[in-house]
Design a protein around this motif. Sequence first.
Motif, PDB file in Angstrom:
ATOM      1  N   PRO A  56      10.142 -16.067 -19.612  1.00  0.00           N
ATOM      2  CA  PRO A  56      10.674 -17.203 -20.377  1.00  0.00           C
ATOM      3  C   PRO A  56       9.857 -17.575 -21.609  1.00  0.00           C
ATOM      4  O   PRO A  56      10.432 -17.820 -22.672  1.00  0.00           O
ATOM      5  CB  PRO A  56      10.692 -18.339 -19.349  1.00  0.00           C
ATOM      6  N   ALA A  57       8.536 -17.599 -21.508  1.00  0.00           N
ATOM      7  CA  ALA A  57       7.736 -17.996 -22.672  1.00  0.00           C
ATOM      8  C   ALA A  57       7.843 -16.972 -23.793  1.00  0.00           C
ATOM      9  O   ALA A  57       7.942 -17.333 -24.973  1.00  0.00           O
ATOM     10  CB  ALA A  57       6.271 -18.182 -22.265  1.00  0.00           C
ATOM     11  N   GLN A  58       7.827 -15.684 -23.445  1.00  0.00           N
ATOM     12  CA  GLN A  58       7.861 -14.635 -24.456  1.00  0.00           C
ATOM     13  C   GLN A  58       9.278 -14.373 -24.986  1.00  0.00           C
ATOM     14  O   GLN A  58       9.437 -13.759 -26.033  1.00  0.00           O
ATOM     15  CB  GLN A  58       7.273 -13.333 -23.897  1.00  0.00           C
ATOM     16  N   GLU A  59      10.306 -14.806 -24.249  1.00  0.00           N
ATOM     17  CA  GLU A  59      11.686 -14.613 -24.680  1.00  0.00           C
ATOM     18  C   GLU A  59      12.305 -15.891 -25.238  1.00  0.00           C
ATOM     19  O   GLU A  59      13.497 -15.932 -25.526  1.00  0.00           O
ATOM     20  CB  GLU A  59      12.530 -14.103 -23.506  1.00  0.00           C
ATOM     21  N   ALA A  60      11.498 -16.907 -25.418  1.00  0.00           N
ATOM     22  CA  ALA A  60      11.989 -18.167 -25.978  1.00  0.00           C
ATOM     23  C   ALA A  60      12.385 -17.963 -27.444  1.00  0.00           C
ATOM     24  O   ALA A  60      11.769 -17.165 -28.156  1.00  0.00           O
ATOM     25  CB  ALA A  60      10.909 -19.239 -25.878  1.00  0.00           C
ATOM     26  N   PRO A  61      13.429 -18.644 -27.894  1.00  0.00           N
ATOM     27  CA  PRO A  61      13.871 -18.478 -29.280  1.00  0.00           C
ATOM     28  C   PRO A  61      12.768 -18.724 -30.314  1.00  0.00           C
ATOM     29  O   PRO A  61      12.777 -18.121 -31.383  1.00  0.00           O
ATOM     30  CB  PRO A  61      14.998 -19.508 -29.420  1.00  0.00           C
ATOM     31  N   GLU A  64       7.297 -15.243 -30.807  1.00  0.00           N
ATOM     32  CA  GLU A  64       6.989 -14.343 -31.927  1.00  0.00           C
ATOM     33  C   GLU A  64       8.191 -13.557 -32.443  1.00  0.00           C
ATOM     34  O   GLU A  64       8.447 -13.497 -33.635  1.00  0.00           O
ATOM     35  CB  GLU A  64       5.869 -13.384 -31.519  1.00  0.00           C
ATOM     36  N   HIS A  65       8.966 -12.917 -31.542  1.00  0.00           N
ATOM     37  CA  HIS A  65      10.161 -12.164 -31.940  1.00  0.00           C
ATOM     38  C   HIS A  65      11.428 -12.768 -31.341  1.00  0.00           C
ATOM     39  O   HIS A  65      12.399 -12.062 -31.099  1.00  0.00           O
ATOM     40  CB  HIS A  65      10.050 -10.698 -31.518  1.00  0.00           C
ATOM     41  N   GLY A  66      11.397 -14.051 -31.088  1.00  0.00           N
ATOM     42  CA  GLY A  66      12.563 -14.706 -30.496  1.00  0.00           C
ATOM     43  C   GLY A  66      12.818 -14.185 -29.097  1.00  0.00           C
ATOM     44  O   GLY A  66      11.875 -14.048 -28.315  1.00  0.00           O
ATOM     45  N   VAL A  67      14.056 -13.864 -28.781  1.00  0.00           N
ATOM     46  CA  VAL A  67      14.410 -13.442 -27.428  1.00  0.00           C
ATOM     47  C   VAL A  67      13.895 -12.052 -27.083  1.00  0.00           C
ATOM     48  O   VAL A  67      13.964 -11.627 -25.933  1.00  0.00           O
ATOM     49  CB  VAL A  67      15.928 -13.510 -27.182  1.00  0.00           C
ATOM     50  N   LEU A  68      13.380 -11.316 -28.066  1.00  0.00           N
ATOM     51  CA  LEU A  68      12.802  -9.996 -27.810  1.00  0.00           C
ATOM     52  C   LEU A  68      11.292 -10.133 -27.613  1.00  0.00           C
ATOM     53  O   LEU A  68      10.634 -10.882 -28.330  1.00  0.00           O
ATOM     54  CB  LEU A  68      13.080  -9.048 -28.986  1.00  0.00           C
TER      55      LEU A  68
END
Length: 172
Positions: A56-61, A64-68
């Motif tokens: 969730p933290a790394q895929e948050a809008p 750094e790269h949004g959902v990626l």
Amino acid sequence: PPEPRRGTLWMLAGGPGGTGTVFNTPAWRNLSGARGLAMMVPMPRGTGLSTPLECPAQEAPDSEHGVLVSRGEFGACSAALGERWGENLAAFASAEAARDLLHLINREKQPGEKTFLFGGSYGSFLAERLLELAPDAVDAVILEGLVPADVNFLELSANVDEAARALLELCA
């Protein structure tokens, strides 16, 4: 009108992490149905709505790269997955997804029907895993967007040209 059912076409999506929803279009359904093929689109473990592997933290809008997940976020994402799943994380490996796929193919196969497999990008990687387990499980395989069996997905683009050339040399 569609031909009588002659077989099954299994569509394996890219990713890793693709759910296969890209194949849920009238064009794909009409293409397979017009040829008498039932189209199956499995969602591999860790994708879709059942048990998605999420960071969730790394895929948050606003990450750094949004959902990626970016290369810089990969370590934190891996740690979050390990914390969430522990030893059970191994159950999401491509070999396990290939075993699931083999089970589904065997369950759906009807006497006298052909089984076809289409793998795009990561789907080609998953198709390779299936063929390692059961080389005779399908009648034909289409690999699009080749992903070699030993790929490091973080460096995938550097290997694509080399893998395609090696396959074409084998086909010659």
